[in-house]
Design a protein around this motif. Structure first.
Motif, short mmCIF file in Angstrom:
data_model
loop_
_atom_site.label_atom_id
_atom_site.label_comp_id
_atom_site.label_asym_id
_atom_site.label_seq_id
_atom_site.Cartn_x
_atom_site.Cartn_y
_atom_site.Cartn_z
N ARG A 176 -6.75 -0.89 1.07
CA ARG A 176 -7.95 -1.68 0.76
C ARG A 176 -7.69 -2.61 -0.43
O ARG A 176 -8.02 -3.80 -0.40
N ASP A 177 -7.08 -2.07 -1.49
CA ASP A 177 -6.82 -2.88 -2.67
C ASP A 177 -5.83 -4.00 -2.38
O ASP A 177 -5.99 -5.12 -2.88
N LEU B 13 -5.36 -5.49 0.49
CA LEU B 13 -6.04 -6.50 1.31
C LEU B 13 -6.97 -7.36 0.47
O LEU B 13 -7.15 -8.56 0.74
N VAL B 14 -7.57 -6.77 -0.57
CA VAL B 14 -8.40 -7.56 -1.48
C VAL B 14 -7.55 -8.60 -2.21
O VAL B 14 -7.95 -9.77 -2.36
N ALA C 121 0.83 -1.21 0.00
CA ALA C 121 0.00 0.00 0.00
C ALA C 121 0.87 1.26 0.00
O ALA C 121 0.55 2.24 -0.68
N PRO D 35 -5.45 4.83 2.42
CA PRO D 35 -6.53 3.88 2.76
C PRO D 35 -7.03 3.10 1.55
O PRO D 35 -7.32 1.90 1.65
N ALA D 36 -7.13 3.78 0.40
CA ALA D 36 -7.58 3.08 -0.81
C ALA D 36 -6.55 2.06 -1.26
O ALA D 36 -6.90 0.95 -1.68
N THR E 279 -11.63 1.64 -6.84
CA THR E 279 -11.20 0.25 -6.71
C THR E 279 -10.59 -0.23 -8.04
O THR E 279 -10.85 0.36 -9.10
#
Length: 413
Positions: free
Chosen positions: A181-182, A184-185, A165, A177-178, A276
């Protein structure tokens, strides 16, 4: 100093220090070290690019995690943390050298990220696992070992996600944060398969000895095959879209490179706004295909100068383009973005939140490219001034503000 350099230096220093410690102490259980080292090296040699930004080596990752969590009756002395790091680092180097010699792509940053995450997993696993705990057929031992393995692979995944990240935030100018998030996906999808492979390798080898790796390697090879097929399909899909986008250039309805320039700006704004990966892909394809509708117009805009046409003409071209894209059967989201890419903000998304934000991004990207792109002569400041006059009426304020940030960071076509 960029994050990539920091990661390489950290991974290199960690590997070197571990190697020196291991040489000083002596290599324990060398058949296991050689076997797992060979798996890591082979995994590195057959690594592949699963998307445009990262290489993957699932066999190497699973083997390194498995070696970090060996604990059972087949081993007299389980590998300590330093030996795990040293074997992983040396095997990784042995795996990427043939690729480098053959001229195949390889990514030293990703390799160092693996060394760092495996080091964290080995450290946590060793810290929470008592020395007398092993796979001996007792549930009193099996349950704590399983929990320790889960904690180890979770630590590796969390560390790699945080590092990834940070890299994405720096490289793509995405909000952290974005980016997290990506990452973690990705961990939840691809990382889970690699973690399960590592746990199976560790548990199987701990109990069965070196008979286990040949048995466990089969599902790992199937995982590798599935990942490669997915990556190949994505490349084919992307190539097809780019070929469709070039049709307007071949027909003279857009200037050379206009669609690619529009897409690169749209992607930069999408990153800035933290979309995303799935939305980013649809946004890029929509920007590339935004001029397809002109192919069906009786009087298309020369050179793609759609700003010179009336609102009704631009919306008609967008509707035609969306209809053409919909016929592919797999680009419905892209078609929806293109359909509204020439709507004014006041009469469109301001009153209808169902209209995708991506449509507003494509609208602004198209306008900026036509003002600043090749042969137009306008400066970025002048173009921003022109677009600023349409904030709230023609253009989405959120998107225009994103454009200001992107241009302010030095974006150039």
């Amino acid at each position: 100093m960029g994050s990539g350099v920091v990661i390489v230096v950290a991974g290199g220093c960690l590997g070197l220090a571990a190697l020196l410690l291991t040489v000083g102490r002596g290599l324990s259980e060398w058949p296991f070290a050689v076997t797992f080292g060979a798996l890591v090296a082979i995994g590195e040699m057959v690594q592949f690019r699963v998307d445009r930004s990262r290489n993957r080596a699932p066999i190497a990752t699973s083997a390194a995690l498995g070696y970090a969590m060996l604990r059972g009756p087949s081993l007299t002395v389980p590998p300590d943390v330093a030996q795990v790091i040293a074997v992983t680092a040396v095997a990784t180097l042995a795996g990427i050298l043939p690729r480098a010699v053959a001229g195949l792509p390889w990514d030293v940053v990703v390799c160092c990220r693996r060394v760092i995450s495996v080091a964290c997993a080995a450290t946590v696993f060793a810290a929470v696992t008592p020395s007398n705990l092993s796979w001996n057929g007792s549930w009193r031992h099996a349950l704590p070992l399983a929990l320790a393995m889960l904690l180890g692979v979770s630590t590796a995944a969390a560390v790699d996600a945080l590092v990834g990240a940070g890299q994405a935030t720096e490289r793509l100018n995405r909000p952290f944060p974005a980016s997290l998030r990506d990452e973690l996906v990705v961990v939840a999808r691809i990382g889970m398969a690699m973690a399960i492979g590592g746990v199976l390798l560790a548990a199987g080898t701990s109990v069965l000895g070196l008979w286990a790796p040949p048995l466990v390697i089969v599902p790992l090879l199937l995982t590798q095959f599935a990942f490669r097929r997915y990556a190949s399909a994505q490349r084919t899909y992307r190539t097809t879209v780019r070929s469709m986008a070039r049709s307007t250039e071949i027909a003279g309805l857009s200037s050379p490179g206009q669609n690619a320039r529009t897409a690169s700006l749209a992607v930069a704004m999408g990153n800035d706004l933290g979309l995303t990966p799935a939305r980013m892909e649809a946004l890029e394809y929509a920007a590339l295909l935004s001029g397809v509708g002109q192919l069906a117009l009786a009087d298309p805009s020369p050179g793609g100068a759609s700003l010179l046409r009336t609102r009704e003409e631009r919306q008609r071209a967008a509707e035609i383009g969306a209809s053409v894209i919909e016929r592919s059967g797999v680009l419905d989201r892209v078609a929806e973005i293109v359909r509204h890419s020439n709507d004014s903000y006041r009469q469109g998304r301001a009153s209808n939140p169902d209209i995708p934000l991506e449509s507003g991004i494509v609208n602004v990207a198209l306008a900026y490219e036509q003002l600043v792109g090749e042969g137009t002569g306008q400066s970025p400041d002048k173009a921003m001034e022109s677009i600023g006059l349409g904030i709230g009426a023609e253009y989405d304020p959120v998107v225009v503000e994103s454009l200001r940030r992107v241009v302010g960071r030095g974006f150039r076509f």
